[in-house]
Design an enzyme around this catalytic site. Structure first.
Site, PDB file in Angstrom:
ATOM      1  N   ALA A  82       0.835  -1.123   0.060  1.00 14.21           N
ATOM      2  CA  ALA A  82       0.087  -0.099   0.169  1.00 14.21           C
ATOM      3  C   ALA A  82       1.033   1.399   0.100  1.00 14.21           C
ATOM      4  CB  ALA A  82      -0.991   0.007   1.218  1.00 14.21           C
ATOM      5  N   LEU A 127      20.301   2.149  -1.358  1.00 14.48           N
ATOM      6  CA  LEU A 127      21.374   1.966  -0.294  1.00 14.48           C
ATOM      7  C   LEU A 127      21.331   2.980   0.678  1.00 14.48           C
ATOM      8  CD1 LEU A 127      24.603   1.753  -2.966  1.00 14.48           C
ATOM      9  CD2 LEU A 127      23.679  -0.032  -1.488  1.00 14.48           C
ATOM     10  N   GLY A 150      12.116   3.033   1.240  1.00 10.95           N
ATOM     11  CA  GLY A 150      12.247   1.965   0.176  1.00 10.95           C
ATOM     12  C   GLY A 150      11.105   1.751  -0.675  1.00 10.95           C
ATOM     13  N   ASP A 151       9.890   1.933   0.184  1.00 10.29           N
ATOM     14  CA  ASP A 151       8.524   1.783  -0.613  1.00 10.29           C
ATOM     15  C   ASP A 151       8.254   2.960  -1.439  1.00 10.29           C
ATOM     16  OD1 ASP A 151       8.262  -0.582   0.686  1.00 10.29           O
ATOM     17  OD2 ASP A 151       7.100   0.485   2.501  1.00 10.29           O
ATOM     18  N   GLY A 167      22.091   6.466  -1.888  1.00 11.92           N
ATOM     19  CA  GLY A 167      21.309   6.539  -2.928  1.00 11.92           C
ATOM     20  C   GLY A 167      21.052   5.204  -3.507  1.00 11.92           C
TER      21      GLY A 167
HETATM   22  O1  RIB Z   1       8.398  -0.804   4.435  1.00 14.38           O
HETATM   23  C1  RIB Z   1       7.761   0.014   5.547  1.00 14.38           C
HETATM   24  C2  RIB Z   1       6.613  -0.912   5.600  1.00 14.38           C
HETATM   25  O2  RIB Z   1       6.793  -2.193   6.188  1.00 14.38           O
HETATM   26  C3  RIB Z   1       5.627  -0.420   7.002  1.00 14.38           C
HETATM   27  O3  RIB Z   1       4.578   0.560   6.511  1.00 14.38           O
HETATM   28  C4  RIB Z   1       4.989  -1.737   7.565  1.00 14.38           C
HETATM   29  O4  RIB Z   1       3.755  -1.731   7.417  1.00 14.38           O
HETATM   30  C5  RIB Z   1       5.838  -2.834   6.970  1.00 14.38           C
HETATM   31  O5  RIB Z   1       5.043  -3.388   6.007  1.00 14.38           O
END
Ligand code: RIB
Length: 307
Positions: A41, A215, A246-247, A219
């Site tokens: 999400a 990293l 990272g997301d 970066g």
């Molecule tokens: O990458 C961060 C996420 O990892 C958090 O929002 C947590 O829910 C886990 O899934």
């Protein structure tokens, strides 16, 4: 042009601490709050904030946390038609202590409804027709494999949290996006300091298409299937909380690849977006829009080839 994210949704419980606890240790936190999170999400929200055409495929519980997830994704323009409510399961949760100074964190996830996302759930037009399908490993591996197999476009896999990956899945992945720790685990190597050139060698040994190693403050390293690796440093920012950086990187990379960008350009964009996302609290506290990222791009150093 479209991005479909198949993955997890968690209610994050964010606890502010002076320093992260060690094994068996108790520390006292100074604040606690909840926020919508989950790697899938978060990546969908990041991509949605940066542009249109983003859909989320996943499962939440039939509970208030699931409703909050749905509302948070709709607020950034993400299509939630394939976000299924699951009677009898709770929305996944993640407990996340975050250091007050510098924003380092650790995460404990209880999957809940994410654990019952099935291969049939992902065999949908949103996956088959997307320009880019973005996957992680917080849902069952057989479902991740089914989504990669059903995808008609570019398949991007963020192998987090890391686990051994079948060759069949790696063969379906066009761009693998591990962090340094995940790369080392996937390669079966020992933890330790490594130069970008050493990381590039590990990445090439995985048998995936292109690999992009995130990293953190250094970066990201683009390791194409052929040719030189490239190290892209980030712009200078003052991080408040690195949770979800990272997301944001993965969501931005997918969004920019869907615009037919080349890999080096997409990595540059994603590095700028991820750096910007660390300037607010929580996984989605400072997700940038496209204008913010474009304004940051001139402040990035030029990427350097890694031998
Ligand atoms: O990458 C961060 C996420 O990892 C958090 O929002 C947590 O829910 C886990 O899934």
């Amino acid at each position: 042009m479209s991005v479909t994210v198949v993955g997890s949704l968690n209610e994050d419980v964010l606890v502010t601490v002076d320093r992260l606890p060690g094994r068996g240790e108790t520390v006292v936190g100074s604040a606690v709050r909840t926020a919508p999170g989950g790697k899938g999400a978060n990546q969908a929200a990041a991509a949605g904030r940066l542009g249109g055409g983003v859909a989320m495929v996943g499962r939440v519980g039939a509970d208030p946390a699931g409703d909050r997830q749905r509302a948070a994704l709709v607020a950034v323009g993400v299509d939630v038609d394939r976000l299924l409510a699951t009677p009898g399961e709770l929305t996944g949760t993640a407990t996340i202590p975050v250091e007050a100074d510098g924003g380092e964190n650790l995460i404990v996830v209880v999957p809940g409804a994410n654990g019952v996302l099935t291969p049939a759930d992902v065999d949908v037009a949103e996956v088959r027709r997307a320009t880019v399908v973005l996957l992680q490993l917080e849902t069952p591996l057989e479902t991740v494999l089914a989504a990669a197999g059903a995808a008609g476009g570019i398949v991007v896999l963020n192998p987090a949290p890391p686990q051994p990956l079948p060759a069949e899945l790696l063969g379906l992945v066009d761009v693998l996006v591990p962090n340094e720790h995940e790369l080392v685990r996937l390669a079966g190597a020992a933890e330790g300091e490594r130069s970008p050139a050493e990381l590039a060698r590990l990445a090439r040994g995985l048998g995936a298409g292109s690999v992009v190693v995130t990293l953190g403050a250094r970066g990201a390293l683009l390791v194409p299937a052929e040719g030189n690796a490239l190290l892209q440093a980030p712009p200078a920012v003052q991080p408040v909380d690195t949770t979800g950086a990272g997301d944001c990187f993965c969501g931005a990379l997918a969004q920019f690849l869907a615009r037919s960008a080349g890999p080096a350009e997409a990595v540059r964009y994603a590095v700028a977006a991820a750096a910007s996302s660390t300037t607010g609290a929580g996984a989605r506290g400072a997700l940038p829009d496209d204008g913010t990222v474009q304004a940051l791009l001139p402040r990035l150093p030029r990427a350097v080839p890694v031998g």
